[in-house]
Scaffold this motif. Structure first.
Motif, short mmCIF file in Angstrom:
data_model
loop_
_atom_site.label_atom_id
_atom_site.label_comp_id
_atom_site.label_asym_id
_atom_site.label_seq_id
_atom_site.Cartn_x
_atom_site.Cartn_y
_atom_site.Cartn_z
N TYR A 1 8.59 17.20 -14.09
CA TYR A 1 9.52 16.40 -13.40
C TYR A 1 8.16 15.35 -12.48
CZ TYR A 1 11.88 20.49 -12.52
OH TYR A 1 12.38 21.88 -12.58
N GLU A 2 7.78 14.32 -13.92
CA GLU A 2 6.42 13.48 -13.54
C GLU A 2 6.94 12.59 -13.02
OE1 GLU A 2 3.39 11.30 -15.87
OE2 GLU A 2 4.49 12.82 -17.11
N SER A 3 8.05 11.70 -13.81
CA SER A 3 9.10 10.98 -13.06
C SER A 3 9.23 11.25 -11.61
CB SER A 3 10.68 10.29 -13.55
OG SER A 3 11.87 11.77 -13.63
N ILE A 4 9.95 12.21 -11.09
CA ILE A 4 10.32 12.71 -9.52
C ILE A 4 9.10 12.07 -8.62
CG2 ILE A 4 11.20 14.25 -7.99
CD1 ILE A 4 12.74 15.16 -10.52
N PHE A 5 8.21 13.21 -9.24
CA PHE A 5 6.75 13.66 -8.60
C PHE A 5 6.01 11.67 -7.74
CE2 PHE A 5 5.88 17.71 -9.94
CZ PHE A 5 5.55 18.16 -8.37
N ILE A 6 6.51 10.78 -9.28
CA ILE A 6 6.01 9.04 -8.97
C ILE A 6 6.73 8.71 -8.08
CG2 ILE A 6 5.79 7.03 -10.76
CD1 ILE A 6 4.98 8.79 -12.49
N ALA A 7 7.99 8.61 -8.44
CA ALA A 7 8.99 8.24 -7.42
C ALA A 7 9.10 8.36 -6.01
CB ALA A 7 10.51 8.11 -8.54
N THR A 8 8.40 10.05 -5.64
CA THR A 8 8.30 10.72 -4.52
C THR A 8 7.42 9.61 -4.26
OG1 THR A 8 9.71 12.46 -5.25
CG2 THR A 8 8.41 12.72 -2.85
N ASP A 9 6.19 10.04 -4.73
CA ASP A 9 4.81 9.85 -3.88
C ASP A 9 4.95 8.19 -3.80
OD1 ASP A 9 1.94 9.77 -3.72
OD2 ASP A 9 2.56 8.43 -4.82
N ILE A 10 5.52 7.27 -4.34
CA ILE A 10 5.90 5.46 -4.60
C ILE A 10 6.95 5.59 -3.18
CG2 ILE A 10 6.75 3.50 -4.86
CD1 ILE A 10 6.38 4.58 -7.55
N LEU A 11 7.75 6.42 -2.59
CA LEU A 11 9.04 5.96 -1.70
C LEU A 11 8.18 6.96 -0.53
CD1 LEU A 11 11.27 5.93 -0.93
CD2 LEU A 11 11.70 8.26 -0.81
N ILE A 12 7.33 7.51 -0.33
CA ILE A 12 6.36 8.12 0.96
C ILE A 12 4.94 7.31 1.24
CG2 ILE A 12 4.67 9.57 1.07
CD1 ILE A 12 6.57 12.02 -0.17
N LEU A 13 4.45 6.43 0.25
CA LEU A 13 3.89 5.38 0.58
C LEU A 13 4.23 4.00 1.06
CD1 LEU A 13 0.88 4.18 0.61
CD2 LEU A 13 0.92 3.74 -2.10
N ALA A 14 5.53 4.19 0.53
CA ALA A 14 6.73 2.52 1.76
C ALA A 14 6.88 3.04 2.76
CB ALA A 14 7.45 2.84 -0.04
N ILE A 15 7.02 4.28 3.45
CA ILE A 15 6.88 4.42 4.66
C ILE A 15 6.08 4.34 5.67
CG2 ILE A 15 8.15 6.75 5.54
CD1 ILE A 15 9.47 7.59 3.27
N PHE A 16 4.92 5.26 4.81
CA PHE A 16 3.46 4.96 6.05
C PHE A 16 3.18 3.31 5.52
CE2 PHE A 16 2.07 10.18 4.07
CZ PHE A 16 3.01 9.90 4.85
N THR A 17 3.66 3.27 5.09
CA THR A 17 3.26 1.18 5.11
C THR A 17 4.26 0.72 5.65
OG1 THR A 17 2.74 1.35 2.45
CG2 THR A 17 2.72 -0.64 3.37
N ILE A 18 5.21 0.95 5.84
CA ILE A 18 6.23 0.35 6.66
C ILE A 18 5.81 0.81 8.21
CG2 ILE A 18 8.14 0.51 7.64
CD1 ILE A 18 8.90 0.44 4.70
N GLU A 19 5.16 1.95 8.33
CA GLU A 19 5.10 2.23 9.49
C GLU A 19 4.05 1.81 10.32
OE1 GLU A 19 2.96 6.84 11.39
OE2 GLU A 19 2.99 5.95 9.55
N ILE A 20 2.70 1.74 9.52
CA ILE A 20 1.60 1.02 10.19
C ILE A 20 2.06 -0.56 9.85
CG2 ILE A 20 -0.67 -0.08 9.18
CD1 ILE A 20 -0.94 2.94 9.88
N ILE A 21 2.65 -0.80 9.52
CA ILE A 21 3.05 -3.14 9.65
C ILE A 21 3.45 -3.31 11.29
CG2 ILE A 21 4.31 -4.39 9.06
CD1 ILE A 21 3.70 -3.48 5.98
N LEU A 22 4.95 -1.65 10.84
CA LEU A 22 5.94 -2.10 12.84
C LEU A 22 4.56 -1.97 13.53
CD1 LEU A 22 8.67 0.48 11.56
CD2 LEU A 22 8.75 -1.91 12.17
N LYS A 23 3.24 -1.03 13.82
CA LYS A 23 2.29 -0.05 14.17
C LYS A 23 1.56 -1.81 15.16
CE LYS A 23 2.47 4.47 15.03
NZ LYS A 23 1.34 5.69 14.46
N LEU A 24 1.06 -1.76 13.58
CA LEU A 24 0.72 -3.64 13.45
C LEU A 24 1.00 -5.17 14.08
CD1 LEU A 24 -1.37 -3.69 10.34
CD2 LEU A 24 -2.70 -3.41 12.30
#
Length: 264
Positions: free
Chosen positions: A39-62
């Protein structure tokens, strides 16, 4: 104002916590090479999505907090993890990126207030723990010298020199196989050796360790009481604001009636 209310809402915090937990599960599953390969492709896609969510969270807080964002140590911790993950993504520093991925799980501490208080209590206890550690070091050294002097010839593999003695005492301190592995062979040769081991366990494990735990518990209790006081103060302020709003509304209604009476 609406953006601030959004990021400080309980549901937003619960959503971020859920993402952190999902990230933790995926990291654990990713350590299994067979699962990751299938399930390598699923792991990579999910990791990118999670990192994107965290990034958006930090940007909103900033955007909301601006420079005040960095006044909070937990915010700085979150920022370093997310920013580091972004910078190191798709680079040759894969090992560092893996560490940052694992550290994302620690963001759970910054989300849950009770964990923040407990961690803060631990950091507050560091000065006291430092003093207790020095005391423990002195005790270890004294007992190491005594052990080397009296048991060095009997059990050289355990008490052959001060270094070995200190390592042996650390095993005794953890109470791991000390009786059958270390104590009893020496006890058959030196009957009074039980005084040495029992006194060391009482002093190091039962007294010194309890001092450290007690300091952390006291700090946690103080922080909890302080948090409760702040919560009560906030409730009083909100109650006063509600009463003030009601007074304003009553005043406006009274003024409207007076104006209607004059016009009528």
């Amino acid at each position: 104002m609406k953006l601030r209310t959004f990021i400080e809402h309980r549901l937003f915090s619960k959503f971020i916590l859920a993402i952190i937990l999902v990230n933790a599960v995926l990291i654990g599953l990713g350590t299994d090479s067979s699962i990751y390969a299938n399930y390598e492709s699923i792991f990579i896609a999910t990791d990118i999505l999670i990192l994107a969510i965290f990034t958006i969270e930090i940007i909103l807080k900033l955007i909301v907090y601006r420079q005040k964002f960095f006044n909070n140590g937990w915010n700085v911790f979150d920022f370093v993890i997310v920013f580091g993950s972004l910078v190191l993504y798709n680079t040759h520093l894969v090992s560092v990126l893996r560490i940052l991925r694992v550290l994302r799980v620690l963001r759970t501490i910054s989300i849950i207030p009770s964990l923040r208080r407990l961690t803060s209590a631990l950091f507050m206890a560091i000065p006291a723990i430092g003093s207790v550690t020095i005391l423990m070091g002195i005790i270890f050294y004294v007992y190491s010298v005594i052990g080397t002097s009296f048991f060095g010839d009997i059990a050289p593999e355990f008490f052959g020199n001060v270094g070995l003695s200190a390592l042996t005492l650390f095993q005794v301190f953890t109470l791991e196989s000390w009786a059958s592995g270390i104590f009893r062979p020496i006890f058959t040769e030196v009957v009074w050796s039980w005084l040495y081991f029992v006194s060391f366990i009482i002093v190091s494990t039962f007294i010194i360790l309890n001092l450290i735990v007690g300091e952390i518990v006291n700090n946690a209790q103080e922080l909890s009481e302080h948090s409760e006081e702040e919560s009560k103060d906030m409730q009083r302020i909100m109650k006063d604001l509600d009463e003030l709003k009601q007074m304003i509304k009553d005043k406006e209604k009274k003024t409207e009636k007076e104006d209607e009476g004059r016009t009528g």
